[in-house]
Design an enzyme around this catalytic site. Structure first.
Site, short mmCIF file in Angstrom:
data_model
loop_
_atom_site.label_atom_id
_atom_site.label_comp_id
_atom_site.label_asym_id
_atom_site.label_seq_id
_atom_site.Cartn_x
_atom_site.Cartn_y
_atom_site.Cartn_z
N GLU A 99 -35.42 8.42 -32.92
CA GLU A 99 -35.96 7.40 -33.84
C GLU A 99 -35.20 6.08 -33.73
O GLU A 99 -35.34 5.22 -34.59
CB GLU A 99 -35.92 7.90 -35.30
CG GLU A 99 -36.59 9.23 -35.58
CD GLU A 99 -38.11 9.21 -35.41
OE1 GLU A 99 -38.66 8.15 -35.07
OE2 GLU A 99 -38.72 10.27 -35.59
N HIS A 129 -32.58 8.32 -42.36
CA HIS A 129 -33.83 9.09 -42.44
C HIS A 129 -33.50 10.54 -42.76
O HIS A 129 -32.55 11.11 -42.21
CB HIS A 129 -34.57 9.01 -41.10
CG HIS A 129 -35.69 10.00 -40.96
ND1 HIS A 129 -36.78 10.00 -41.81
CD2 HIS A 129 -35.89 11.03 -40.10
CE1 HIS A 129 -37.60 10.98 -41.45
NE2 HIS A 129 -37.08 11.62 -40.42
N HIS A 159 -35.33 14.45 -44.83
CA HIS A 159 -36.52 15.22 -45.21
C HIS A 159 -36.37 15.80 -46.62
O HIS A 159 -36.18 17.01 -46.77
CB HIS A 159 -36.74 16.36 -44.19
CG HIS A 159 -36.90 15.92 -42.78
ND1 HIS A 159 -36.79 16.79 -41.70
CD2 HIS A 159 -37.18 14.70 -42.24
CE1 HIS A 159 -37.00 16.12 -40.56
NE2 HIS A 159 -37.22 14.87 -40.86
N GLU A 179 -33.36 5.70 -64.63
CA GLU A 179 -32.65 5.03 -63.54
C GLU A 179 -33.55 4.49 -62.42
O GLU A 179 -33.17 3.55 -61.72
CB GLU A 179 -31.67 6.03 -62.87
CG GLU A 179 -30.39 6.23 -63.61
CD GLU A 179 -29.54 4.96 -63.66
OE1 GLU A 179 -29.32 4.49 -64.80
OE2 GLU A 179 -29.17 4.44 -62.61
N HIS A 212 -43.53 14.37 -43.95
CA HIS A 212 -42.40 14.32 -43.03
C HIS A 212 -41.08 14.00 -43.75
O HIS A 212 -40.16 14.81 -43.72
CB HIS A 212 -42.66 13.30 -41.90
CG HIS A 212 -41.57 13.24 -40.88
ND1 HIS A 212 -41.80 13.09 -39.54
CD2 HIS A 212 -40.23 13.30 -41.00
CE1 HIS A 212 -40.66 13.09 -38.88
NE2 HIS A 212 -39.69 13.20 -39.75
#
Ligand code: 2HA
Ligand code: ZN
Length: 271
Positions: A116, A139, A141, A169, A210
């Site tokens: 990525e 990144h 999951h 929050e 994803h």
């Protein structure tokens, strides 16, 4: 002179990637991180002065030429970086023509940056255009958030409003809301371009079915943003488990009052 493996930069990335794994957000080789390192942070280390390898990248990063990034390796497990940082992380510098990176440290068994990486670099470009202090693209999951991308409409306004109202929050941490791209094949420049376009307006972008991209000026900021979003998604999930019936919630006026006191600009297209 100190070895780069003992730097606070490597320690911080090793620690945070393990925490991402430990939260259950980076199974197997899931997740990737890139951290823009300032030249002045690199002056104390004698083992990063020579180019070890030049690795082509499938991207034109000319406007990032000369910038340093500490980047997780492709195919490696976030659970392992803490034990094998020199194998599973790399310190790279974007070459003058922007088409490759010079490896200065790490990837010791021949690895390359995350698949990525073009998406990360496009993300850095987009965030840096917004503010010069931006340094981190992360990144992962996160389970509850991914689950919500099956059950909720993939609409930024709807998603942002749900997440804002799950805890006090949320609005303070991501007042601009959250960006969403359509489902796309990961590891491609197309998904990178779509993500970077969203990162002009949002610091966090959902990849449906994803995961999530979070950004920030520091590792803590990017991690804190991801944590807060996933916590909101977790509360939403628990509410459904409790039957889903809402007796009271945070109102739009409450959100506006919060924004005023905490001095943040809420996204007025969503509220
Ligand atoms: O790095 O998570 O999206 C593995 C991934 C790809
Ligand atoms: Zn992923």
């Amino acid at each position: 002179m100190t070895k780069f493996i003992n730097s606070p930069l490597v320690k911080e990335v090793a620690k945070i990637t393990f925490r991402l794994y430990d939260h259950g957000w980076d199974e197997r080789n899931g997740g990737n991180v890139s951290y823009r390192i300032l030249p002045e942070e690199l002056t104390d280390y004698d083992d990063i002065q020579m180019v070890k390898r030049t690795i082509p990248i499938n991207f034109d990063g000319r406007d990032l030429a000369g910038m340093y990034f500490l980047v997780s390796a492709t195919g490696r497990y976030f659970k392992n970086i803490i034990d094998f940082p020199e194998r599973d992380l790399g310190l790279v510098r974007i070459t003058e023509d922007g088409k490759a990176v010079d490896l200065l440290w790490g990837y010791s068994d021949g690895a390359a940056p995350t698949s990525e990486f073009p998406t990360h670099l496009m993300g850095h470009q987009a965030r840096l255009a917004e503010h010069s202090d931006q340094r981190v693209v992360m990144h992962c999951h996160p389970t509850n958030l991914i689950a919500m991308t099956f059950t909720q409409k993939l609409d930024e306004k709807i998603f942002s409003r749900i997440l804002w109202k799950m805890q006090t929050e949320s609005l303070v941490v991501f007042p601009e809301g959250i960006g969403i791209i359509p489902w796309m094949v990961p590891g491609t420049n197309k998904i990178g371009e779509a993500t970077a376009a969203k990162l002009k307006d949002f610091r966090a972008v959902i990849w449906p079915q994803h995961g999530l991209f979070g950004t920030g000026a520091t590792i803590d900021e990017a991690f804190g943003l991801i944590e807060t979003i996933e916590k909101a998604a977790q509360i939403w999930t628990v509410i459904q488990q409790q039957g889903g019936k809402i007796e009271q919630t945070i109102t739009d006026q409450d959100l506006l009052d919060l924004a005023k006191v905490f001095n943040v600009q809420p996204n007025r297209a969503f509220i």
